[in-house]
Design an enzyme around this catalytic site. Structure first.
Site, PDB file in Angstrom:
ATOM      1  CG  PHE A  10      -1.901  -1.032   1.369  1.00  0.00           C
ATOM      2  CD1 PHE A  10      -3.141  -0.908   0.759  1.00  0.00           C
ATOM      3  CD2 PHE A  10      -1.630  -2.183   2.098  1.00  0.00           C
ATOM      4  CE1 PHE A  10      -4.094  -1.913   0.875  1.00  0.00           C
ATOM      5  CE2 PHE A  10      -2.571  -3.193   2.225  1.00  0.00           C
ATOM      6  CZ  PHE A  10      -3.810  -3.061   1.612  1.00  0.00           C
ATOM      7  CG  ASP A  11       0.653   5.984  -1.406  1.00  0.00           C
ATOM      8  OD1 ASP A  11       1.801   6.363  -1.107  1.00  0.00           O
ATOM      9  OD2 ASP A  11      -0.330   6.742  -1.463  1.00  0.00           O
ATOM     10  CG  PHE A  12       1.087   6.176   5.014  1.00  0.00           C
ATOM     11  CD1 PHE A  12       0.461   5.185   5.741  1.00  0.00           C
ATOM     12  CD2 PHE A  12       1.344   7.396   5.629  1.00  0.00           C
ATOM     13  CE1 PHE A  12       0.078   5.398   7.063  1.00  0.00           C
ATOM     14  CE2 PHE A  12       0.978   7.622   6.945  1.00  0.00           C
ATOM     15  CZ  PHE A  12       0.347   6.615   7.666  1.00  0.00           C
ATOM     16  CG  ASP A  13       0.911  11.004   3.146  1.00  0.00           C
ATOM     17  OD1 ASP A  13       0.234  11.137   4.173  1.00  0.00           O
ATOM     18  OD2 ASP A  13       2.131  11.235   3.104  1.00  0.00           O
ATOM     19  CB  THR A  15      -3.207   4.825  -0.373  1.00  0.00           C
ATOM     20  OG1 THR A  15      -2.805   5.379  -1.637  1.00  0.00           O
ATOM     21  CG2 THR A  15      -3.636   3.376  -0.578  1.00  0.00           C
TER      22      THR A  15
END
Length: 208
Positions: A10-13, A15
């Site tokens: 996963f991406d973070f910001d 997402t």
């Protein structure tokens, strides 16, 4: 593309964390502190890139600006929340025995503020080149011990999906209510919980 999915990156910001607006505000205030007024429409497309790359576009002292925006972001981090389906979805992936990782352009000092139940985290501080270079994804795949073809990458911008396609991961764009699309996405989903449907769909294809 029939296969068994063994991992999800996963991406973070934007997402997992609903933090894009806070990040934009942090950048605007940091630039203003150095006497530069950068419009939101120039900052928004760069969210997800390494911060130093964004800062370099507008100032001669990019490291100072980047550190200032990180400081503002950290001081106001309580206003950023996980999207509502993130925690239960991560729990379900763990229950299914699917490995998880976060690959982010965010610095480790920020990531340490969050208690996130994933197996691995790769930040911009852990690599020499950030997204869209494949290096962070290669590092995550190595940590997870799985081949790219058996891994899904979930992100909210093309910068997350381009390296995934290069590595032959399955790329998934999460919309979170936005009217967006991407030629780099193998699948497009409305929210994080929908990733479970993608995994089920791929499993069905594998059993045909």
């Amino acid at each position: 593309m029939a296969m068994q999915i063994k991992g999800v990156i996963f991406d973070f910001d934007g997402t997992l964390l609903d933090s894009v607006e806070l990040r934009i505000t942090a950048w605007k205030k940091a630039f203003q502190n150095f006497g530069v007024n950068v419009p939101e429409d120039l900052i928004r497309p760069m969210i997800g890139y390494p911060g130093i790359d964004l800062a370099k576009k507008f100032v001669k002292n990019p490291l100072d600006v980047e550190m200032l925006q990180e400081d503002y972001f950290l001081k106001n981090i309580e206003s950023a929340k996980f999207f509502q389906d993130v925690i239960p979805t991560l729990a379900e992936l763990r229950k299914r025995g699917i490995k998880t990782a976060v690959v982010t352009s965010t610095r480790r000092i920020v990531m340490q503020k969050f208690s996130l139940q994933v197996d691995h985290v790769v930040t911009i501080d852990d690599v020499s080149k950030g997204k869209p270079d494949p290096e962070p994804y290669l590092k995550a795949l190595k940590m997870m011990g799985i081949p790219a073809e058996e891994c899904i990458v979930v992100g909210d911008i093309e910068n997350d999906l381009i390296p995934a396609k290069k590595l032959r991961c399955i790329s998934v764009l999460v919309k979170h209510g936005r009217d967006i699309s991407s030629n780099y996405a193998d699948y497009e989903i409305e929210n994080i919980a929908d990733i479970l449907n993608v995994i089920d769909h791929l499993a069905e294809k594998n059993n045909r």
